[in-house]
Design an enzyme around this catalytic site. Structure first.
Site, PDB file in Angstrom:
ATOM      1  N   SER A  61      -0.168  13.559  -1.948  1.00  0.00           N
ATOM      2  CA  SER A  61      -1.236  13.768  -1.441  1.00  0.00           C
ATOM      3  C   SER A  61      -2.453  14.503  -2.147  1.00  0.00           C
ATOM      4  O   SER A  61      -2.452  14.177  -3.237  1.00  0.00           O
ATOM      5  CB  SER A  61      -1.125  14.203   0.000  1.00  0.00           C
ATOM      6  OG  SER A  61      -2.129  14.387   0.898  1.00  0.00           O
ATOM      7  N   ASP A  74       1.980   3.971   4.619  1.00  0.00           N
ATOM      8  CA  ASP A  74       1.002   5.088   4.650  1.00  0.00           C
ATOM      9  C   ASP A  74      -0.386   4.639   4.907  1.00  0.00           C
ATOM     10  O   ASP A  74      -0.909   3.879   3.817  1.00  0.00           O
ATOM     11  CB  ASP A  74       0.985   5.986   3.459  1.00  0.00           C
ATOM     12  CG  ASP A  74       0.098   7.107   3.332  1.00  0.00           C
ATOM     13  OD1 ASP A  74      -0.392   7.523   4.532  1.00  0.00           O
ATOM     14  OD2 ASP A  74      -0.259   7.514   2.357  1.00  0.00           O
ATOM     15  N   HIS A 132       3.530   8.523   3.896  1.00  0.00           N
ATOM     16  CA  HIS A 132       2.763   9.350   3.159  1.00  0.00           C
ATOM     17  C   HIS A 132       3.660  10.328   2.396  1.00  0.00           C
ATOM     18  O   HIS A 132       3.115  10.868   1.264  1.00  0.00           O
ATOM     19  CB  HIS A 132       1.842  10.194   3.928  1.00  0.00           C
ATOM     20  CG  HIS A 132       0.508  10.890   3.399  1.00  0.00           C
ATOM     21  ND1 HIS A 132      -0.125  10.209   2.447  1.00  0.00           N
ATOM     22  CD2 HIS A 132       0.347  12.241   3.117  1.00  0.00           C
ATOM     23  CE1 HIS A 132      -1.071  10.934   2.096  1.00  0.00           C
ATOM     24  NE2 HIS A 132      -0.929  12.149   2.452  1.00  0.00           N
TER      25      HIS A 132
END
Ligand SMILES: *[C@@H]1O[C@H](CO)[C@@H](O)[C@H](O)[C@H]1NC(C)=O
Ligand SMILES: *[C@@H]1O[C@H](CO)[C@@H](O)[C@H](O)[C@H]1NC(C)=O
Ligand SMILES: *[C@@H]1O[C@H](CO)[C@@H](O)[C@H](O)[C@H]1NC(C)=O
Length: 463
Positions: A177, A387, A440
């Site tokens: 991320s 995601d 994610h």
């Protein structure tokens, strides 16, 4: 310099260095039955003597051969999400057991698919204000990309000075991320540091990023085709946006009609868990945490709360994210991790104040990827394909835009005889891989597949 001279240099440097690192070995953790089956070290590294800025980390030694196995510095995103996410909700050696939660201390177990089975990993609470990292000066709680990448490189150098025997291990930067963006920036900082700068030389071989933010408009724009493909929006809305928003940055559209279409789109997204679209949308902040945190407070403060029964949240929302907030706010846990008393109030898995105040001063990491890969550093870029925050479509698009030759086009990769995802091999040791069904945080959702992917890549094999 020979290896012996190098060692002497560090010993000398180390002996002149002020007191800057405190580390402890942790053999037991509350909620974990018995002795930890791996070496866990926690510690603080002083980043600024004057302001008292200290970064907290978790270090897990490889369970295979720590003298030779790779070493990874792993960054979680947000910014403001604790390194603990990596340790217990991701590829790290621990996991929460959600099914026996009684509203008190959560149970933790070992993760049989941890990447620390074959690599040593440092999970960092970055920046200051995240997890257990803190400062006496409130100014240190406000930072940006440029300062953060220098801070993290500075942390790494100090950590190596205290752990010089790890300097010869192959080193990799990694992150997911926003941590994926930062890992790329820090890898670049390390390479520049190695080229001209002061010791210690970091033996960096490459980097790996998962569902990585770049900061570029491709991150948001690719949400639209992905949401269409996943059945979140109908074809009509998909067409309205793609026709009405040509050339726009979907984060800040200039055209009013485009902005209106995107508002509709964002309403659809707001209803679901965009980080893992098949999972319920939940808050990870317990409503009844006071009685747990309160255990460490004064008696008067505590007495009213101790009468209250701990309330257990809705079962569909009892997940590792929530349990992390219960666990790390328990006073027994703080004692076990040797957290300095009075340095942090309530612990947050992800601190929204840090996220809000952090300035994303480097608009895109894409040129940094190009620079590192051009110089021959290996890179693995993986994405959980469920995601919607950072869709694989956007990631593959910017990877193609770097201009490296595709050596092997889109093909499936396998684990236990089943398709685990798809991969594209570029020249210059650049690998892309999707993780089928991954979120994610792909290794948290697909531990077996991601464990296999990591093992192959880190062993210089084809994913
Ligand atoms: C932790 O344990 C390792 C391995 O036994 C040892 O080398 C190291 O010095 C210990 N660290 C601390 C801070 O006690
Ligand atoms: C951090 O803030 C950004 C918006 O600036 C948001 O998209 C993201 O979801 C936030 N992350 C966390 C973990 O709260
Ligand atoms: C790819 O990595 C290998 C080591 O795994 C290295 O020998 C080779 O030079 C690299 N190739 C390029 C083009 O950088």
């Amino acid at each position: 310099m020979t290896a012996a001279e190098l060692k002497l240099f560090f010993l000398l440097f180390y002996s002149l260095w002020p007191y800057y690192l405190v580390a402890v070995n942790i053999s037991h953790l509350p909620g974990f039955n018995g002795e930890l089956p791996f070496r866990l070290e926690t510690g603080y590294v002083t980043m600024d003597e004057e302001t008292g800025a200290e970064l907290f980390y978790y270090f897990v030694e490889s369970e295979r051969n720590p003298n030779e196995d790779p070493l990874l510095l792993w960054l979680i995103g947000g910014p403001g999400c604790s390194g603990f996410n990596g340790l217990a909700l991701d590829m790290g050696p621990l996991r929460f057991k959600a099914d026996d939660f009684d509203g008190k201390l959560p149970t933790i177990v070992a993760n049989p698919y941890a990447w620390t089975k074959l690599a040593s990993m440092i999970f960092l609470d970055w920046p200051i204000g995240t997890g257990f990292s803190y400062s006496r000066n409130h100014k240190d709680y406000f930072t940006d990309d440029v300062h953060a990448k220098k801070l993290i490189y500075g942390f790494l150098k100090k950590w190596f000075l205290d752990h010089p025997h790890f300097l010869s291990n192959p080193f990799y930067m990694g992150g997911e991320s926003y941590g994926g963006k930062m890992a790329t920036l820090v890898a670049h900082e390390i390479v520049e540091g190695n080229e001209g700068g002061p010791q210690p030389l970091v033996n960096i071989k490459g980097y790996l990023v998962g569902n990585a933010i770049t900061g570029d408009k491709v991150d948001k724009n690719s949400q639209v085709p992905h949401a269409y493909g996943l059945g979140i929006i109908p074809k009509e809305i998909y067409k309205l946006i793609t026709k009405g928003c040509v050339g726009e940055d979907y984060v800040k559209p200039q055209n009013a009609a485009c902005a209106a279409h995107l508002n509709v789109f964002n309403d659809y997204l707001s209803e679901i868990n965009i980080y893992s679209i098949l999972d319920p949308k939940c808050s990870d902040e317990p409503s009844s945490l006071e009685e747990i945190v309160g255990a460490g407070r004064s008696l008067e403060e505590n007495s009213a709360q101790s009468l209250a029964q701990p309330s257990i949240p809705d079962t569909s929302c009892i997940n590792g994210d929530l349990l992390a907030n219960y666990w790390a706010n328990n006073h027994l846990v703080r004692k076990a991790l040797q957290i300095k008393e009075g340095t942090r109030g309530r612990w947050h898995r992800c601190d929204s104040n840090v996220n809000t105040s952090y300035i994303r001063s480097i608009p895109t990491s894409i040129p940094y990827h190009y620079n590192l890969i051009s110089k021959g550093y290996r890179a693995l870029v993986y994405n959980g394909d469920h995601d919607l925050r950072i869709p694989f479509l956007g990631t593959l698009e910017w990877m193609k835009s770097l201009g490296f030759t595709i050596l092997a086009p889109w093909r499936s990769w396998h684990v236990n005889g089943q398709v685990a995802g798809y991969t594209v091999m570029f020249s210059n040791n650049l690998t892309f891989a999707t993780v089928k069904g991954g979120s994610h945080v792909a290794p948290g959702k697909r531990p077996v597949e991601c464990g296999a992917m990591f093992e192959r890549w880190i062993s210089h094999e084809v994913v």
